[in-house]
Design a protein around this motif. Structure first.
Motif, PDB file in Angstrom:
ATOM      1  N   LEU A 197       0.823  -1.208   0.000  1.00  0.00           N
ATOM      2  CA  LEU A 197       0.000   0.000   0.000  1.00  0.00           C
ATOM      3  C   LEU A 197       0.860   1.262   0.000  1.00  0.00           C
ATOM      4  O   LEU A 197       0.521   2.251  -0.677  1.00  0.00           O
ATOM      5  CB  LEU A 197      -0.952  -0.009   1.198  1.00  0.00           C
ATOM      6  CG  LEU A 197      -2.068  -1.064   1.153  1.00  0.00           C
ATOM      7  CD1 LEU A 197      -2.881  -1.022   2.442  1.00  0.00           C
ATOM      8  CD2 LEU A 197      -2.954  -0.879  -0.060  1.00  0.00           C
ATOM      9  N   SER A 198       1.954   1.241   0.717  1.00  0.00           N
ATOM     10  CA  SER A 198       2.855   2.402   0.731  1.00  0.00           C
ATOM     11  C   SER A 198       3.453   2.654  -0.649  1.00  0.00           C
ATOM     12  O   SER A 198       3.551   3.806  -1.093  1.00  0.00           O
ATOM     13  CB  SER A 198       3.984   2.195   1.733  1.00  0.00           C
ATOM     14  OG  SER A 198       3.483   2.064   3.033  1.00  0.00           O
ATOM     15  N   VAL A 199       3.834   1.591  -1.327  1.00  0.00           N
ATOM     16  CA  VAL A 199       4.402   1.738  -2.672  1.00  0.00           C
ATOM     17  C   VAL A 199       3.381   2.369  -3.608  1.00  0.00           C
ATOM     18  O   VAL A 199       3.688   3.307  -4.356  1.00  0.00           O
ATOM     19  CB  VAL A 199       4.892   0.375  -3.213  1.00  0.00           C
ATOM     20  CG1 VAL A 199       5.168   0.445  -4.703  1.00  0.00           C
ATOM     21  CG2 VAL A 199       6.127  -0.067  -2.461  1.00  0.00           C
ATOM     22  N   PHE A 236       2.877   6.111  -2.657  1.00  0.00           N
ATOM     23  CA  PHE A 236       3.962   6.962  -3.146  1.00  0.00           C
ATOM     24  C   PHE A 236       3.916   7.097  -4.664  1.00  0.00           C
ATOM     25  O   PHE A 236       4.193   8.174  -5.202  1.00  0.00           O
ATOM     26  CB  PHE A 236       5.322   6.433  -2.701  1.00  0.00           C
ATOM     27  CG  PHE A 236       5.684   6.802  -1.296  1.00  0.00           C
ATOM     28  CD1 PHE A 236       5.980   8.111  -0.962  1.00  0.00           C
ATOM     29  CD2 PHE A 236       5.720   5.837  -0.302  1.00  0.00           C
ATOM     30  CE1 PHE A 236       6.306   8.467   0.336  1.00  0.00           C
ATOM     31  CE2 PHE A 236       6.040   6.178   0.997  1.00  0.00           C
ATOM     32  CZ  PHE A 236       6.335   7.487   1.331  1.00  0.00           C
ATOM     33  N   ALA A 237       3.559   6.022  -5.347  1.00  0.00           N
ATOM     34  CA  ALA A 237       3.450   6.094  -6.813  1.00  0.00           C
ATOM     35  C   ALA A 237       2.380   7.101  -7.209  1.00  0.00           C
ATOM     36  O   ALA A 237       2.580   7.922  -8.120  1.00  0.00           O
ATOM     37  CB  ALA A 237       3.137   4.719  -7.388  1.00  0.00           C
ATOM     38  N   LEU A 238       1.229   7.071  -6.540  1.00  0.00           N
ATOM     39  CA  LEU A 238       0.160   8.021  -6.823  1.00  0.00           C
ATOM     40  C   LEU A 238       0.611   9.449  -6.519  1.00  0.00           C
ATOM     41  O   LEU A 238       0.375  10.368  -7.315  1.00  0.00           O
ATOM     42  CB  LEU A 238      -1.093   7.666  -6.008  1.00  0.00           C
ATOM     43  CG  LEU A 238      -2.284   8.586  -6.185  1.00  0.00           C
ATOM     44  CD1 LEU A 238      -2.798   8.501  -7.621  1.00  0.00           C
ATOM     45  CD2 LEU A 238      -3.370   8.223  -5.192  1.00  0.00           C
ATOM     46  N   TYR A 239       1.272   9.628  -5.384  1.00  0.00           N
ATOM     47  CA  TYR A 239       1.766  10.953  -5.000  1.00  0.00           C
ATOM     48  C   TYR A 239       2.733  11.499  -6.060  1.00  0.00           C
ATOM     49  O   TYR A 239       2.592  12.639  -6.515  1.00  0.00           O
ATOM     50  CB  TYR A 239       2.468  10.881  -3.643  1.00  0.00           C
ATOM     51  CG  TYR A 239       3.223  12.119  -3.276  1.00  0.00           C
ATOM     52  CD1 TYR A 239       2.567  13.263  -2.848  1.00  0.00           C
ATOM     53  CD2 TYR A 239       4.619  12.164  -3.380  1.00  0.00           C
ATOM     54  CE1 TYR A 239       3.268  14.417  -2.518  1.00  0.00           C
ATOM     55  CE2 TYR A 239       5.322  13.304  -3.055  1.00  0.00           C
ATOM     56  CZ  TYR A 239       4.640  14.430  -2.630  1.00  0.00           C
ATOM     57  OH  TYR A 239       5.338  15.560  -2.319  1.00  0.00           O
ATOM     58  N   PHE A 240       3.689  10.699  -6.481  1.00  0.00           N
ATOM     59  CA  PHE A 240       4.653  11.171  -7.481  1.00  0.00           C
ATOM     60  C   PHE A 240       3.999  11.395  -8.840  1.00  0.00           C
ATOM     61  O   PHE A 240       4.405  12.286  -9.591  1.00  0.00           O
ATOM     62  CB  PHE A 240       5.837  10.205  -7.596  1.00  0.00           C
ATOM     63  CG  PHE A 240       6.781  10.296  -6.428  1.00  0.00           C
ATOM     64  CD1 PHE A 240       7.405  11.485  -6.115  1.00  0.00           C
ATOM     65  CD2 PHE A 240       7.031   9.188  -5.638  1.00  0.00           C
ATOM     66  CE1 PHE A 240       8.270  11.587  -5.033  1.00  0.00           C
ATOM     67  CE2 PHE A 240       7.890   9.272  -4.557  1.00  0.00           C
ATOM     68  CZ  PHE A 240       8.508  10.473  -4.246  1.00  0.00           C
ATOM     69  N   TYR A 241       2.979  10.620  -9.167  1.00  0.00           N
ATOM     70  CA  TYR A 241       2.253  10.825 -10.421  1.00  0.00           C
ATOM     71  C   TYR A 241       1.569  12.197 -10.397  1.00  0.00           C
ATOM     72  O   TYR A 241       1.648  12.951 -11.376  1.00  0.00           O
ATOM     73  CB  TYR A 241       1.222   9.709 -10.628  1.00  0.00           C
ATOM     74  CG  TYR A 241       0.344   9.927 -11.838  1.00  0.00           C
ATOM     75  CD1 TYR A 241       0.831   9.669 -13.116  1.00  0.00           C
ATOM     76  CD2 TYR A 241      -0.949  10.417 -11.694  1.00  0.00           C
ATOM     77  CE1 TYR A 241       0.034   9.892 -14.231  1.00  0.00           C
ATOM     78  CE2 TYR A 241      -1.742  10.640 -12.793  1.00  0.00           C
ATOM     79  CZ  TYR A 241      -1.257  10.378 -14.064  1.00  0.00           C
ATOM     80  OH  TYR A 241      -2.044  10.599 -15.156  1.00  0.00           O
TER      81      TYR A 241
END
Length: 100
Positions: free
Chosen positions: A71-73, A76-81
């Motif tokens: 879930l953290s990965v 973070f992927a959504l945040y960086f997107y």
């Protein structure tokens, strides 16, 4: 002359002391040389001994921490997107404003 003493004698004796210690360590290495079979056997025995002392987590704990990591990965992927999309729009808008 003004209360300053030369460090030279100290440095020489220090170098000699270091050389003597190095020679002792080198002699110890030569004496402790084992055959590769004995050293491998000793290494594997140490591994077995260490593995007996390991406290293994329960299956439930492994599953829960794995879910947290996954879930953290994705978080973070959504945040960086989102950040990348915002920076991209800002740069494109600035570029378009400069070109026109």
């Amino acid at each position: 002359l003004w209360g300053f003493e030369s460090l030279r004698p100290c440095q020489n004796s220090r170098k000699q002391k270091i050389r003597a210690e190095s020679k002792l360590m080198a002699d110890e290495l030569v004496q402790k040389k084992e055959s590769w079979v004995d050293s491998t056997r000793s290494y594997l025995a140490e591994i077995r001994s260490e593995m007996r002392r390991v406290t293994w987590p329960s299956r439930a704990k492994v599953e829960s921490t794995t879910i947290v990591v996954i879930l953290s990965v994705f978080g973070f992927a959504l945040y960086f997107y989102v950040v990348d999309a915002l920076v991209n729009k800002t740069v494109v808008a600035a570029y378009d404003a400069m070109v026109k």
